[in-house]
Design a protein around this motif. Sequence first.
Motif, short mmCIF file in Angstrom:
data_model
loop_
_atom_site.label_atom_id
_atom_site.label_comp_id
_atom_site.label_asym_id
_atom_site.label_seq_id
_atom_site.Cartn_x
_atom_site.Cartn_y
_atom_site.Cartn_z
N LYS A 298 0.83 -1.21 0.00
CA LYS A 298 0.00 0.00 0.00
C LYS A 298 0.86 1.25 0.00
O LYS A 298 1.84 1.35 0.75
CB LYS A 298 -0.92 0.01 1.23
N GLY A 299 0.49 2.20 -0.84
CA GLY A 299 1.23 3.45 -0.93
C GLY A 299 2.43 3.38 -1.85
O GLY A 299 3.03 4.41 -2.16
N ARG A 300 2.79 2.18 -2.29
CA ARG A 300 3.95 2.02 -3.19
C ARG A 300 3.55 1.49 -4.56
O ARG A 300 4.17 1.83 -5.56
CB ARG A 300 4.97 1.07 -2.56
N PHE A 301 2.54 0.62 -4.60
CA PHE A 301 2.11 0.01 -5.86
C PHE A 301 0.76 0.59 -6.28
O PHE A 301 -0.07 0.92 -5.43
CB PHE A 301 1.96 -1.50 -5.68
N THR A 302 0.57 0.67 -7.58
CA THR A 302 -0.70 1.14 -8.13
C THR A 302 -1.11 0.24 -9.27
O THR A 302 -0.34 0.03 -10.22
CB THR A 302 -0.60 2.58 -8.64
N ILE A 303 -2.34 -0.28 -9.20
CA ILE A 303 -2.88 -1.10 -10.28
C ILE A 303 -3.80 -0.24 -11.13
O ILE A 303 -4.51 0.64 -10.62
CB ILE A 303 -3.63 -2.34 -9.72
N SER A 304 -3.77 -0.47 -12.44
CA SER A 304 -4.66 0.28 -13.33
C SER A 304 -4.97 -0.59 -14.54
O SER A 304 -4.27 -1.59 -14.80
CB SER A 304 -4.00 1.59 -13.77
N ARG A 305 -6.02 -0.21 -15.25
CA ARG A 305 -6.39 -0.99 -16.44
C ARG A 305 -6.67 -0.04 -17.58
O ARG A 305 -7.21 1.05 -17.38
CB ARG A 305 -7.59 -1.89 -16.15
N ALA B 107 -9.07 -0.20 -23.53
CA ALA B 107 -8.86 -0.05 -24.97
C ALA B 107 -7.67 -0.90 -25.44
O ALA B 107 -7.67 -1.41 -26.56
CB ALA B 107 -8.64 1.41 -25.32
N LYS B 108 -6.67 -1.03 -24.57
CA LYS B 108 -5.49 -1.83 -24.91
C LYS B 108 -5.57 -3.24 -24.34
O LYS B 108 -4.64 -4.04 -24.53
CB LYS B 108 -4.23 -1.14 -24.38
N ASN B 109 -6.66 -3.54 -23.64
CA ASN B 109 -6.82 -4.85 -23.01
C ASN B 109 -5.62 -5.21 -22.13
O ASN B 109 -5.12 -6.34 -22.16
CB ASN B 109 -7.07 -5.94 -24.05
N THR B 110 -5.18 -4.23 -21.36
CA THR B 110 -3.96 -4.40 -20.57
C THR B 110 -4.18 -3.87 -19.16
O THR B 110 -4.83 -2.84 -18.97
CB THR B 110 -2.77 -3.68 -21.22
N VAL B 111 -3.63 -4.59 -18.20
CA VAL B 111 -3.61 -4.14 -16.81
C VAL B 111 -2.16 -3.90 -16.42
O VAL B 111 -1.27 -4.66 -16.81
CB VAL B 111 -4.26 -5.19 -15.87
N TYR B 112 -1.94 -2.85 -15.65
CA TYR B 112 -0.60 -2.46 -15.25
C TYR B 112 -0.44 -2.55 -13.73
O TYR B 112 -1.41 -2.37 -12.99
CB TYR B 112 -0.29 -1.03 -15.71
N LEU B 113 0.78 -2.76 -13.31
CA LEU B 113 1.12 -2.65 -11.90
C LEU B 113 2.36 -1.76 -11.81
O LEU B 113 3.46 -2.19 -12.17
CB LEU B 113 1.39 -4.01 -11.26
N GLN B 114 2.15 -0.53 -11.38
CA GLN B 114 3.25 0.40 -11.18
C GLN B 114 3.82 0.16 -9.80
O GLN B 114 3.08 0.27 -8.80
CB GLN B 114 2.78 1.84 -11.33
N MET B 115 5.09 -0.14 -9.73
CA MET B 115 5.74 -0.47 -8.46
C MET B 115 6.83 0.55 -8.19
O MET B 115 7.80 0.65 -8.95
CB MET B 115 6.32 -1.88 -8.51
#
Length: 124
Positions: free
Chosen positions: A65-72, A75-83
Amino acid sequence: QVQLVESGGGLVQPGGSLRLSCAASGFTLDDYVIGWFRQAPGKEREGVSCISSNDGSTYYADSVKGRFTISRDNAKNTVYLQMNSLKPEDTAVYYCAGTPFGEAMCVGADFGSWGQGTQVTVSS
């Protein structure tokens, strides 16, 4: 055929950042709950973060928490995990997984489709 392919792992120094991507095919991304899980050697698989299919609500493990961010990006059919602010204890193989079950919890047993995993190593 449901397919999930992770990318973006690698070696990074403590305090650094990585962005993982999970490219989905064979289904419509916004119909699925997508989760990121990780497993380090000798440890149990851990649910890191999940994003819901309906309202985009998110879950994070306390350890990220506070370090990682999930997003989708539907349109690109992609999910990201920013760490960000990565720590040596974040070292693990990271997997993305999906389920059409909208009430799924962020636990591996609720997810039926898995990617092959990508290695993240945090070390100086």
